[in-house]
Write an enzyme that holds these catalytic residues in place. Structure first.
Site, mmCIF file in Angstrom:
data_model
loop_
_atom_site.group_PDB
_atom_site.id
_atom_site.type_symbol
_atom_site.label_atom_id
_atom_site.label_comp_id
_atom_site.label_asym_id
_atom_site.label_seq_id
_atom_site.Cartn_x
_atom_site.Cartn_y
_atom_site.Cartn_z
ATOM 1 N N PRO A 1 25.776 -2.988 22.300
ATOM 2 C CA PRO A 1 24.759 -4.060 22.307
ATOM 3 C C PRO A 1 23.797 -3.920 23.482
ATOM 4 O O PRO A 1 22.716 -4.504 23.471
ATOM 5 C CB PRO A 1 25.580 -5.350 22.397
ATOM 6 C CG PRO A 1 26.952 -4.946 22.767
ATOM 7 C CD PRO A 1 27.137 -3.513 22.417
ATOM 8 N N ASP B 1 8.594 1.650 2.264
ATOM 9 C CA ASP B 1 9.581 0.759 2.878
ATOM 10 C C ASP B 1 8.965 -0.053 4.005
ATOM 11 O O ASP B 1 8.009 0.382 4.643
ATOM 12 C CB ASP B 1 10.713 1.579 3.523
ATOM 13 C CG ASP B 1 11.699 2.105 2.521
ATOM 14 O OD1 ASP B 1 11.738 1.567 1.410
ATOM 15 O OD2 ASP B 1 12.416 3.066 2.861
ATOM 16 N N GLU C 1 35.862 -3.877 25.586
ATOM 17 C CA GLU C 1 34.614 -4.089 26.344
ATOM 18 C C GLU C 1 33.759 -2.821 26.396
ATOM 19 O O GLU C 1 32.789 -2.751 27.153
ATOM 20 C CB GLU C 1 34.920 -4.564 27.770
ATOM 21 C CG GLU C 1 35.572 -5.933 27.840
ATOM 22 C CD GLU C 1 34.794 -6.992 27.070
ATOM 23 O OE1 GLU C 1 33.562 -7.012 27.170
ATOM 24 O OE2 GLU C 1 35.432 -7.780 26.342
ATOM 25 N N ARG D 1 19.376 8.321 4.232
ATOM 26 C CA ARG D 1 18.387 8.184 3.154
ATOM 27 C C ARG D 1 17.058 8.844 3.497
ATOM 28 O O ARG D 1 16.206 9.000 2.635
ATOM 29 C CB ARG D 1 18.218 6.710 2.747
ATOM 30 C CG ARG D 1 17.617 5.821 3.781
ATOM 31 C CD ARG D 1 17.743 4.357 3.391
ATOM 32 N NE ARG D 1 16.937 3.974 2.242
ATOM 33 C CZ ARG D 1 15.625 3.750 2.276
ATOM 34 N NH1 ARG D 1 14.955 3.901 3.411
ATOM 35 N NH2 ARG D 1 14.962 3.390 1.188
HETATM 36 N N1 SAM Z 1 31.147 -6.156 26.449
HETATM 37 C C1 SAM Z 1 30.217 -5.456 25.626
HETATM 38 C C2 SAM Z 1 28.819 -5.953 25.930
HETATM 39 O O1 SAM Z 1 28.637 -7.156 26.099
HETATM 40 O O2 SAM Z 1 27.890 -5.140 25.924
HETATM 41 C C3 SAM Z 1 30.509 -5.707 24.170
HETATM 42 C C4 SAM Z 1 31.566 -4.848 23.628
HETATM 43 S S1 SAM Z 1 31.784 -5.070 21.893
HETATM 44 C C5 SAM Z 1 32.963 -6.374 21.829
HETATM 45 C C6 SAM Z 1 32.704 -3.662 21.422
HETATM 46 C C7 SAM Z 1 31.906 -2.530 20.834
HETATM 47 O O3 SAM Z 1 31.290 -2.948 19.630
HETATM 48 C C8 SAM Z 1 30.781 -1.973 21.669
HETATM 49 O O4 SAM Z 1 31.222 -1.134 22.685
HETATM 50 C C9 SAM Z 1 29.992 -1.250 20.617
HETATM 51 O O5 SAM Z 1 30.583 -0.001 20.265
HETATM 52 C C10 SAM Z 1 30.121 -2.192 19.421
HETATM 53 N N2 SAM Z 1 28.982 -3.120 19.278
HETATM 54 C C11 SAM Z 1 29.019 -4.466 19.404
HETATM 55 N N3 SAM Z 1 27.824 -5.008 19.190
HETATM 56 C C12 SAM Z 1 26.989 -4.008 18.888
HETATM 57 C C13 SAM Z 1 25.605 -3.945 18.583
HETATM 58 N N4 SAM Z 1 24.848 -5.036 18.539
HETATM 59 N N5 SAM Z 1 25.065 -2.731 18.325
HETATM 60 C C14 SAM Z 1 25.827 -1.618 18.377
HETATM 61 N N6 SAM Z 1 27.140 -1.621 18.671
HETATM 62 C C15 SAM Z 1 27.726 -2.791 18.927
#
Ligand code: SAM
Length: 273
Positions: A92, A176, A119, A161
């Protein structure tokens, strides 16, 4: 294109066997390898996480299993003839995953995904592989998922795609939403198919007129309307040279006007309405 995915939930990637991606795999256009991270753990509990340095809640994914798993996937890929790997790290806190990023990734011959849990992954893993290959940290949206596997599915489908020969009709993605070219920064308008009337709802007349010019114009107007309503930020970002005279008329009716720099902004009067 070769895709490697390292995960603690290989079964989460099962959807890569169906539909467009599944067919691309069956045709040999995509070579997808899913690796179970726990295979590279050496304790009785197959531990992949530990408490964070500095304290705080949650757990962090450990360096060693990730390092060994990635080394193995990379060695396997090179042995199979793959070249120029790119590491794609869903997080994220990454850069937004957009159509532009999808187009850029679709040009790469080999993507390696690191969907995490808890995390996230110890930072040193990304730092280590950044010394060997490009590393892209990407976010699929401003929300937090429990893990990165769903993000891998999203990214893979958007990329696959775009690969040559994957979509039956090569023009399918040219109209698209977000497609580079005439529709760049515009959302696609509504689409219709047979029957001509359904439960009293007719198809817009213009679409059955056979007049290609009028149809193209109608589609463009609808794209402008939808973008102005759902994603005004995209109109604001649009390079004004992309708007022709008729676009400007439509935008004006919708309450948008050019600023001195030429970019379009919604008039305050209309914002209040
Ligand atoms: N503590 C982290 C933070 O706030 O950035 C969040 C970790 S999340 C619970 C666990 C994993 O889910 C991340 O390391 C990532 O691989 C994935 N993930 C969660 N949200 C995501 C998003 N919006 N885009 C891409 N991957 C995501």
């Amino acid at each position: 294109m070769r895709l490697d995915v390292v995960t603690i939930f290989p079964e989460y990637l099962e959807p890569l066997n169906v539909s467009l991606v599944g067919k691309a795999r069956a045709r040999g256009q995509l070579d997808v390898r899913v690796h179970d991270l726990r295979h590279w753990t050496y304790d009785r509990h197959s531990t992949v996480d530990d408490t964070p340095y500095g304290g705080g809640p949650g757990m962090v994914m450990k360096t060693e299993p990730w390092g060994d798993a990635l080394d193995s996937a990379i060695a396997d890929g090179y042995e199979a003839g793959a070249r120029e790997p790119v590491l794609v790290v869903p997080t994220p806190s990454g850069r937004p995953f957009t159509q532009e990023v999808a187009v850029a990734l679709a040009r790469q011959p080999w993507l390696i995904f690191t969907p995490a849990r808890y995390e996230g992954i110890d930072r040193r893993v990304m730092d280590e592989y950044a010394t060997r290959m490009p590393v892209h940290e990407v976010s699929i949206g401003d929300y937090v998922l429990a893990g990165g596997e769903a993000a891998v599915l999203v990214i893979t489908e958007a990329v696959a795609r775009l690969l040559p020969g994957v979509l039956g009709n090569v023009e399918s993605h040219q109209d698209d939403s977000f497609a580079p070219g005439a529709m760049e920064n515009l959302l696609e308008g509504p689409v219709y198919t047979k029957p001509p009337t359904w439960r009293g709802h007719p198809v817009p007349d213009v679409l059955t007129s056979g007049h290609h010019g009028k149809i193209a114009r109608w589609r463009r107007d609808e794209a402008l309307r939808r973008t102005a309503r759902n994603r005004p930020d995209l109109i604001e970002r649009c390079d004004p040279v992309a708007f022709d005279r008729k676009d400007r008329e439509v935008l004006s009716i919708l309450g948008w006007a050019p600023e001195p720099d030429g970019r379009f902004w919604r008039r305050p009067r209309d914002v209040e309405e």
